[in-house]
Enzyme design. Sequence first.
Site, PDB file in Angstrom:
ATOM      1  N   HIS A 119       7.381  38.785 -53.627  1.00  0.00           N
ATOM      2  CA  HIS A 119       7.048  38.814 -55.052  1.00  0.00           C
ATOM      3  C   HIS A 119       5.728  38.113 -55.341  1.00  0.00           C
ATOM      4  CE1 HIS A 119      11.211  40.244 -55.507  1.00  0.00           C
ATOM      5  NE2 HIS A 119      10.613  40.979 -56.435  1.00  0.00           N
ATOM      6  N   GLU A 176      18.374  50.175 -53.811  1.00  0.00           N
ATOM      7  CA  GLU A 176      17.622  49.242 -52.962  1.00  0.00           C
ATOM      8  C   GLU A 176      18.504  48.598 -51.901  1.00  0.00           C
ATOM      9  OE1 GLU A 176      15.633  46.353 -55.430  1.00  0.00           O
ATOM     10  OE2 GLU A 176      17.379  46.041 -56.683  1.00  0.00           O
ATOM     11  N   ASP A 190      13.161  46.247 -51.206  1.00  0.00           N
ATOM     12  CA  ASP A 190      14.432  45.727 -50.710  1.00  0.00           C
ATOM     13  C   ASP A 190      15.122  46.719 -49.785  1.00  0.00           C
ATOM     14  OD1 ASP A 190      14.783  43.093 -51.685  1.00  0.00           O
ATOM     15  OD2 ASP A 190      14.880  43.925 -53.703  1.00  0.00           O
ATOM     16  N   CYS A 223      10.019  52.706 -57.303  1.00  0.00           N
ATOM     17  CA  CYS A 223       9.239  51.656 -57.982  1.00  0.00           C
ATOM     18  C   CYS A 223       8.902  50.509 -57.038  1.00  0.00           C
ATOM     19  CB  CYS A 223       9.952  51.150 -59.224  1.00  0.00           C
ATOM     20  SG  CYS A 223      11.536  50.385 -58.878  1.00  0.00           S
TER      21      CYS A 223
HETATM   22  C1  PEP Z   1      12.129  46.780 -54.842  1.00  0.00           C
HETATM   23  O1  PEP Z   1      12.965  46.097 -54.250  1.00  0.00           O
HETATM   24  O2  PEP Z   1      11.492  47.708 -54.318  1.00  0.00           O
HETATM   25  C2  PEP Z   1      11.803  46.488 -56.238  1.00  0.00           C
HETATM   26  C3  PEP Z   1      10.985  47.242 -56.917  1.00  0.00           C
HETATM   27  O3  PEP Z   1      12.319  45.341 -56.768  1.00  0.00           O
HETATM   28  P1  PEP Z   1      11.708  43.889 -56.453  1.00  0.00           P
HETATM   29  O4  PEP Z   1      10.424  44.091 -55.698  1.00  0.00           O
HETATM   30  O5  PEP Z   1      11.475  43.207 -57.742  1.00  0.00           O
HETATM   31  O6  PEP Z   1      12.774  43.268 -55.625  1.00  0.00           O
HETATM   32 MG    MG Z   2      14.221  44.795 -55.370  1.00  0.00          MG
END
Ligand code: PEP
Ligand code: MG
Length: 598
Positions: free
Chosen positions: A206, A448, A472, A519
Amino acid sequence: MPEVAPSRNLPPKGERHFRGIPVSGGVCRGRILVLGRVRGLVERRELTEGELPGEINRLEKALLDTRHDVVEVKRRVTASLGQKEADIFDAHLLALEDPVLISEVTRLVMEEKVCAEYAFQSVAAKYVEALSRADDDFLRERAADIRDVTARVVNNLLGHQEEVDLRRLSEPCLIVAHELGPSTTAQLDKKVVLGFATDVGGRTSHTAIMARSLGIPAVVGLQTASQELHTGEQALLDGYNGALVLNPTDQTLFEYGQLVRRKATLEEKLREILRQPAITLDGQRVLLSANIEHASDTPSVTASGAEGVGLFRTEYLYIERQDLPSEEEQFQAYRAAAAALKPQPVVVRTLDLGGDKFVSHLQVAPEINPFLGWRAIRFCLEQKDIFRTQLRAILRASVEGNVKLMYPMISGLEELNQANAFLEHCRAELRQEGVPCGDKLDVGAMVETPSAALIADALAQRLDFFSIGSNDLIQYTLAADRTNERVAHLYAPTHPAIVRLVRMTVEAAHRHHIWVGVCGEMAGDPVLVPLLLGLGVDELSAAPATVPHVKYLIRRVKMPEARDLAEFALHCESGAEILARTTALAREIAPSLFEDNA
Ligand code: PEP
Ligand code: MG
């Protein structure tokens, strides 16, 4: 391992290259600010005879600075926790003034001609070892004091800053740290923070995602950079290729000047298609959305040419503060985003705390495996008050625009059923109170976890859309921590298992007439776009900074070639081959996007 060129024996002013993982494009140059404590061992630097008096001065100054630091920490702890808690710092001050320790360090510097930080750490390590073996509790506790004081002295010798209020930086700087948490990264002020580099981390941590969102260059996985670099040194950071260049020469600066100019030409090209639709060469429309972390990010969504928000990571509303956001506050944030982009959709993802995102004031007990622990929907289904506040805010905001709701980390049908039932409960509650809330709010889930992909049929019957969280999905399928640079080579978006899970999800979604997006960071990598389109994905949602690149690629691909690629990938046993094939196609159809890539 950071690539060191030229060799370490050259004068300290020489150019040195460190290699890491590029996570956010751009080039910046400036003064380094090293944050955080030294971890592990410092480098043994040999000195010349002439350097020795200066080294002793440096040691004395560091001891004095450390004394000031400890006195200051003691003052603050006394004020906040009381005299008793602050007594520990008297022991630290004593350790700092221990004549035997100091004279031993001085002797080592003078006799072995080594730098002061190495000498201090070596002598202290012997003390710590001897004290830790003692039977006496009191002596064993002294070992901890020496360890603490050593870290402070070494930090001062290396010019590392332990506690800096990142919101109050006044001079432009390039931040170097062992690691930066997402909440720290979120505080960075891009007017003064030119870019950042960390020893650890992966492309989809993140922290990396936040760097792309801020639009500042960033490189992670530099391994020992925070130990080898010093505050005040000049460096250049190349976020395109994952390099940090210490003391860049004129020739290097010239070459980077050219790279920046070429990137500017590409940006110009990308601007030309800003208001053009995301449509393939043979006419297939793709929904191209952006990911955001704050309601105030919507101008960058519009500026990127995206058609709405495919992922609003709401946890940042909770992270950057000392209390929980109220229903009203959240309603205002979601409403503002929806109103700014209306009629375009805004997919609001419910709280995804845990993993690498924490809220200190919630005091959740530390877990051994936070990514496999009490995270996201698991947390919300147990913390019903927190969940209820957010669901009510989202339901209310849906009156004001095209809001969609999405649950993170669904791993089983029971979770989805519970979440949906609770959502209905919140809707009924609002209706009873006479508070306006949308009658029809589309509800989706992130795919995910491998289990969600495998039961996608069951989930799809109860939802309006899916969005594949590849960040994920990859880490859980391949058992490769997304934040760990050591296993970055295993974290493969084109692994056949990932390709097949994406395909299964798409097929299940389409069987039940719902759309499916991606996403995760896969959607923002132009190289992977033909593969995702070929696999049948309907929507791509990426960081605003990468949306133009993705659109450029979409507008140059034809669906039959994307489908052929997907067909190949679905029958291929090697992730490397799949990557080679999709890279070749992307480079062939959009060469200008890749000109300067490593
Ligand atoms: C993902 O896991 O791809 C996602 C978009 O969620 P995050 O990156 O916030 O875990
Ligand atoms: Mg995620």
